[in-house]
Design an enzyme around this catalytic site. Structure first.
Site, short mmCIF file in Angstrom:
data_model
loop_
_atom_site.label_atom_id
_atom_site.label_comp_id
_atom_site.label_asym_id
_atom_site.label_seq_id
_atom_site.Cartn_x
_atom_site.Cartn_y
_atom_site.Cartn_z
N ASP A 171 -10.62 -5.86 -15.38
CA ASP A 171 -9.73 -6.12 -16.49
C ASP A 171 -8.83 -4.91 -17.00
O ASP A 171 -8.33 -5.09 -18.02
CB ASP A 171 -11.49 -4.59 -17.11
CG ASP A 171 -11.04 -4.89 -19.41
OD1 ASP A 171 -10.77 -6.24 -19.49
OD2 ASP A 171 -11.88 -4.15 -19.35
N CYS A 180 -24.46 -22.99 -35.15
CA CYS A 180 -24.98 -21.44 -35.40
C CYS A 180 -23.66 -20.48 -35.76
O CYS A 180 -22.25 -20.91 -35.15
CB CYS A 180 -24.76 -20.90 -33.81
SG CYS A 180 -25.86 -19.16 -34.16
N CYS A 236 -21.52 -8.72 -33.42
CA CYS A 236 -21.65 -9.89 -32.75
C CYS A 236 -22.73 -11.00 -31.65
O CYS A 236 -22.89 -11.33 -31.20
CB CYS A 236 -20.11 -10.41 -32.86
SG CYS A 236 -19.59 -9.56 -31.79
#
Length: 383
Positions: free
Chosen positions: A141, A198, A251
């Site tokens: 990351d 969705c 989310c």
């Protein structure tokens, strides 16, 4: 350097990688080819050109290096992608109703995952290099690597409409790490997109941070605003932040694929009791030393006490609890202008209007920082 001849049969080498990875606590392992097609590059370029990276200058500075895995290391022939589940033991959205408590993103409720995963990746990479003689490089990351597109290419999941990786087995709760190697390994097949029609992740976002499916404007994202953004949070977003003080899981938590998710098994990633639902009143009392002690080893420590306190003060303002007023008022004299400005905003919502007028008269005249003077003026206009 050319990739060395591999003395281990491919099937046995794959079995070796999987056995060693699972012994270290990784939940998913898959392999991608860095020389495959890379549609993520133009998406990244558009993201930066539209300014959606906000103040994250490092993203603009590393666009070319991020554009393709081989731009980072040309000798890479294969990328071993690994994933570790950090699923919570309860739905994090339930905490948003407890306005006297602060909501910390699930991933930040214990040890910094960079440290946890990187150590395990290094161990696996060293064993792989010893077995094969191939060069390796480890990334988690912090390097200019686009882990999510690589993970999708490897078949660990797909990038959902919220741009995060989604797994059919673990939902949205996966940390990613990668081992780049000069060894030539058989790649796995990419995962297909299973989002269908969705829109749960898009519709739940409190700040409308998704201009369109599969697109994110970080400038409107609560995770960006509470972690990456260094200055005062724009007024329009403060009420929408609620009690979220570090990151946002909305989310992720809304994704229906989480019905298959499992609770994290790595002890260092399990939530600390004191970070699951900390009291806002307690956090308001942290000085710099207290902040460093409480968040030692935590990813929260990297944003520093001032930015953290800015976030806590916004949560205090949104709490509607007048009992927090004395804690907030004490921070009007904080050494950091960022903290004083946030305290002004919070107090304008919590204090009795007459008390606030009195404080404004005393503090506004003696305030030396322009941003804080603006907060007083704005608060007086909107009170």
């Amino acid at each position: 350097m050319n990739a060395p001849r591999n003395p281990v049969p491919a099937a046995r080498l794959r079995e070796f990688i999987e056995d060693e990875a699972r012994a270290l606590g990784f939940d998913e392992i898959a392999i991608a080819r860095p020389d495959a097609g890379w549609p993520a590059a133009p998406r990244l370029k558009t993201f930066v050109e539209k300014g959606r990276h906000g103040t994250m200058e490092w993203m603009a500075e590393t666009v070319e290096r991020r554009a393709h895995p081989n731009a980072l290391w040309p000798q890479a022939r294969s990328v071993i992608m690994l994933a570790m589940n950090y699923g919570p033991d309860e739905n994090p959205l339930s905490l948003l109703e407890r306005r006297d408590r602060a909501a910390i993103s699930v991933y930040a409720r214990n040890r910094d995952y960079h440290d946890v995963i990187k150590g395990k990746l290094k161990t696996l990479a060293q064993k792989f290099a010893a077995r094969t003689g191939a060069e390796v490089k480890v990334f988690v990351d912090t390097a200019p690597v686009m882990e999510k597109p690589l993970a999708a290419d490897a078949g660990l999941g797909w990038q959902g409409k919220h741009t995060n990786l989604v797994s059919r087995e673990f939902g949205s709760w996966l940390f990613l790490g990668s081992i780049f190697t000069a060894a030539d390994l058989e790649p796995d097949s990419p995962e297909h997109d299973h989002c269908g029609s969705c829109r749960a992740c898009l519709d739940i976002c409190p700040t409308n941070a998704f201009p369109a499916p599969y697109q994110l404007d970080a400038r409107r994202c609560i995770s960006y605003l509470t972690i990456e953004h260094k200055g005062p949070v724009p007024h329009e977003f403060r009420p929408l932040m609620g009690n979220r003080i570090y990151g946002c899981d909305d989310c992720l938590a809304a994704c229906p694929w989480n019905k298959f998710a499992k609770e994290a098994s790595e002890a260092k990633l399990a939530a600390r009791d004191d970070l699951t639902a900390p009291a806002i009143a307690e956090l308001l009392g942290l000085d710099d030393a207290g902040f460093r002690i409480k968040f030692s080893g935590s990813p929260i420590k990297r944003i520093g006490r001032d930015r953290f306190m800015r976030n806590v003060l916004i949560a205090a303002g949104n709490s509607g609890d007048p009992a927090l007023s004395p804690h907030v008022e004490a921070l009007l004299a904080d050494p950091a202008p960022l903290v004083r400005g946030a305290a002004v905003w919070a107090l304008s919502l919590l204090a009795d209007p007459r008390d606030f007028d009195r404080l404004a008269t005393v503090n506004q005249a003696g305030e030396s920082d322009g941003d804080v003077r603006y907060e007083w003026a704005h608060a007086m206009e909107t009170a």
